[in-house]
Write a protein that holds these residues in place. Structure first.
Motif, PDB file in Angstrom:
ATOM      1  N   CYS A 182      -6.331   9.717  -4.715  1.00  0.00           N
ATOM      2  CA  CYS A 182      -5.921   9.142  -3.422  1.00  0.00           C
ATOM      3  C   CYS A 182      -7.082   9.177  -2.430  1.00  0.00           C
ATOM      4  O   CYS A 182      -7.787  10.179  -2.320  1.00  0.00           O
ATOM      5  N   THR A 183      -7.244   8.096  -1.674  1.00  0.00           N
ATOM      6  CA  THR A 183      -8.164   8.119  -0.550  1.00  0.00           C
ATOM      7  C   THR A 183      -7.558   8.980   0.551  1.00  0.00           C
ATOM      8  O   THR A 183      -6.438   8.718   0.996  1.00  0.00           O
ATOM      9  N   ASP A 241      -1.946   5.213  -3.082  1.00  0.00           N
ATOM     10  CA  ASP A 241      -3.279   4.753  -2.682  1.00  0.00           C
ATOM     11  C   ASP A 241      -3.942   5.693  -1.688  1.00  0.00           C
ATOM     12  O   ASP A 241      -5.115   6.020  -1.810  1.00  0.00           O
ATOM     13  N   THR A 242      -3.169   6.103  -0.687  1.00  0.00           N
ATOM     14  CA  THR A 242      -3.704   6.893   0.422  1.00  0.00           C
ATOM     15  C   THR A 242      -2.870   8.157   0.600  1.00  0.00           C
ATOM     16  O   THR A 242      -1.641   8.098   0.575  1.00  0.00           O
ATOM     17  N   ILE A 290      -5.569   5.194   8.486  1.00  0.00           N
ATOM     18  CA  ILE A 290      -4.805   4.728   7.329  1.00  0.00           C
ATOM     19  C   ILE A 290      -5.188   3.292   6.989  1.00  0.00           C
ATOM     20  O   ILE A 290      -5.440   2.959   5.821  1.00  0.00           O
ATOM     21  N   SER A 330      -8.458   3.143   5.343  1.00  0.00           N
ATOM     22  CA  SER A 330      -8.412   3.576   3.938  1.00  0.00           C
ATOM     23  C   SER A 330      -7.980   2.438   3.021  1.00  0.00           C
ATOM     24  O   SER A 330      -8.365   2.409   1.848  1.00  0.00           O
ATOM     25  N   ILE A 355       1.486   5.034   0.549  1.00  0.00           N
ATOM     26  CA  ILE A 355       0.963   6.192   1.282  1.00  0.00           C
ATOM     27  C   ILE A 355       1.819   7.390   0.919  1.00  0.00           C
ATOM     28  O   ILE A 355       3.041   7.284   0.812  1.00  0.00           O
ATOM     29  N   PRO A 359     -11.364   2.000   0.420  1.00  0.00           N
ATOM     30  CA  PRO A 359     -10.949   3.222  -0.292  1.00  0.00           C
ATOM     31  C   PRO A 359     -12.153   3.974  -0.844  1.00  0.00           C
ATOM     32  O   PRO A 359     -13.198   3.379  -1.136  1.00  0.00           O
ATOM     33  N   TYR A 362       0.860  -1.182   0.000  1.00  0.00           N
ATOM     34  CA  TYR A 362       0.000   0.000   0.000  1.00  0.00           C
ATOM     35  C   TYR A 362       0.894   1.229   0.000  1.00  0.00           C
ATOM     36  O   TYR A 362       1.757   1.384   0.868  1.00  0.00           O
TER      37      TYR A 362
END
Length: 367
Positions: free
Chosen positions: A293-294, A270-271, A329, A332, A198, A336, A196
């Motif tokens: 991005c989430t 992604d986040t 986080i 998420s 970030i 998402p 993932y």
């Protein structure tokens, strides 16, 4: 639509919110056929001068905003703008003084970008108190007074009893943004490797809360294969790197430094995490949402709750709580926010909507 002669002003140029927002607005106005001049007080050391893209960019070589008054008064007389856009309370006060001195007939829009509680003071003869007295005297010259969030409008009405502030968002992105064009299917296009990704971005300063984010990552990596990239530079770099090393996170957290195009990095993540203790309205949060991005954000004053619409379009967590930040986080990753919902959330920041709002407030036939 009548073609306008427009002057945009900011204090220093650097890779941060206010100067980049003014540059973005200037470029959009130039693309629409207006004659545009963008003026900065200084160019920050180590930063390349931005490209004009159809507009004239000028640096006054003035390190202090207070020293810009006379150059601005001369510029008002020589350039004879129809409209002036200024950003930042200290600069706004100097711009309005220059407007009085030059007797310009330009319509002036002054935008406030940070909470007034960090700018003004009730302590007699303090810098913040003196600025408040100056603004009370010159504020009537402004045709439009704006804030970049609705919460800030309420704050200014508490500071100034006769406040005329209204909310106008910054232009954050549009369909021409490279990240939007490239992100047709964000998740399948990423080289996953079961990690993932970030991303966070901002000045490496205490109020950005990156120490809390690094602490949160020490919790996240126990439950998920995740990697954090932090974009930006600042005085806390050494302290943050030491924290990363002490927590054994050198393979999971990277302080990447400044970048020219953060959207390019957001679009591959992604986040996005905003860990700030305070904001005006975080452009970077909206840019990350634009890029798909989430968002996970602290519920700091002001802006995140407004942008995420009380958590409908992202995850809000308490301040000073790394465990809660880690939980947001991880959430998420599990749930998402869809790209369609993210694009719906940021409609107020689109070019057409922002320029329509400016034109209405200024009383001009479109921008």
């Amino acid at each position: 639509m009548t073609t306008q002669k427009i002057l945009l002003l900011a204090g220093r140029y650097g890779l941060s919110g206010v100067p980049l927002a003014q540059l973005r607005l200037a470029r959009v106005l130039a693309r629409r056929g207006h004659t545009v001049k963008l003026v900065y007080g200084m160019l920050n050391e180590g930063i390349e001068q931005p490209v004009g893209d159809g507009l004239d960019i000028v640096f006054l070589q003035r390190a202090r905003v207070s020293s810009m008054v006379l150059p601005l008064a001369r510029l008002f007389k020589s350039y004879e703008p129809d409209i002036v856009f200024s950003a930042g309370d200290h600069l706004n006060s100097m711009v309005l003084i220059a407007a009085y001195l030059s007797r310009t007939t330009a319509k002036i829009s002054c935008s406030s970008r940070v909470t007034p509680y960090d700018t003004y003071s009730s302590q007699v003869f303090s810098k913040g108190w003196l600025l408040k007295q100056v603004m009370r005297l010159v504020m009537p010259r402004a045709d439009v007074l704006t804030c970049v969030s609705k919460d800030m409008v309420d704050q200014y009405r508490q500071i100034f009893s006769s406040s005329r502030h209204v909310c106008v968002y910054n232009i954050v992105g549009d369909a021409e943004s490279p990240a939007v064009a490239n992100r047709t299917n964000s998740r399948s296009s990423l080289p996953r490797d079961h990690v993932y990704r970030i991303i966070a971005a901002g000045a490496l300063e205490p109020w950005k809360g990156f120490a809390d984010l690094i602490d949160a990552m020490s919790i996240v990596v126990r439950s998920a294969d995740a990697h954090l990239t932090i974009l930006g530079e600042g005085s806390q770099r050494s302290a943050l790197q030491s924290r990363i090393d002490d927590l054994g996170l050198s393979d999971s957290v990277v302080l990447y430094g400044n970048v020219e195009d953060p959207l390019n990095y957001f679009s591959r993540s992604d986040t996005f995490v905003l860990s700030s203790y305070l904001e005006g309205l975080p452009n970077v949060l909206v840019e990350a949402m634009l890029s798909g991005c989430t968002p996970v954000s602290t519920d700091c004053p002001t802006g995140p709750r407004e942008v995420l619409q009380d958590g409908r379009y992202g995850y809000l967590v308490p301040l000073n709580d790394p465990a809660a930040l880690a939980a947001g986080i991880l959430q998420s990753f599990e749930s998402p926010i869809s790209n369609d919902d993210l694009q719906d959330a940021i409609q107020g920041f689109r070019v057409d909507n922002v320029l329509k709002r400016h034109a209405e407030l200024l009383g001009v036939d479109g921008l």
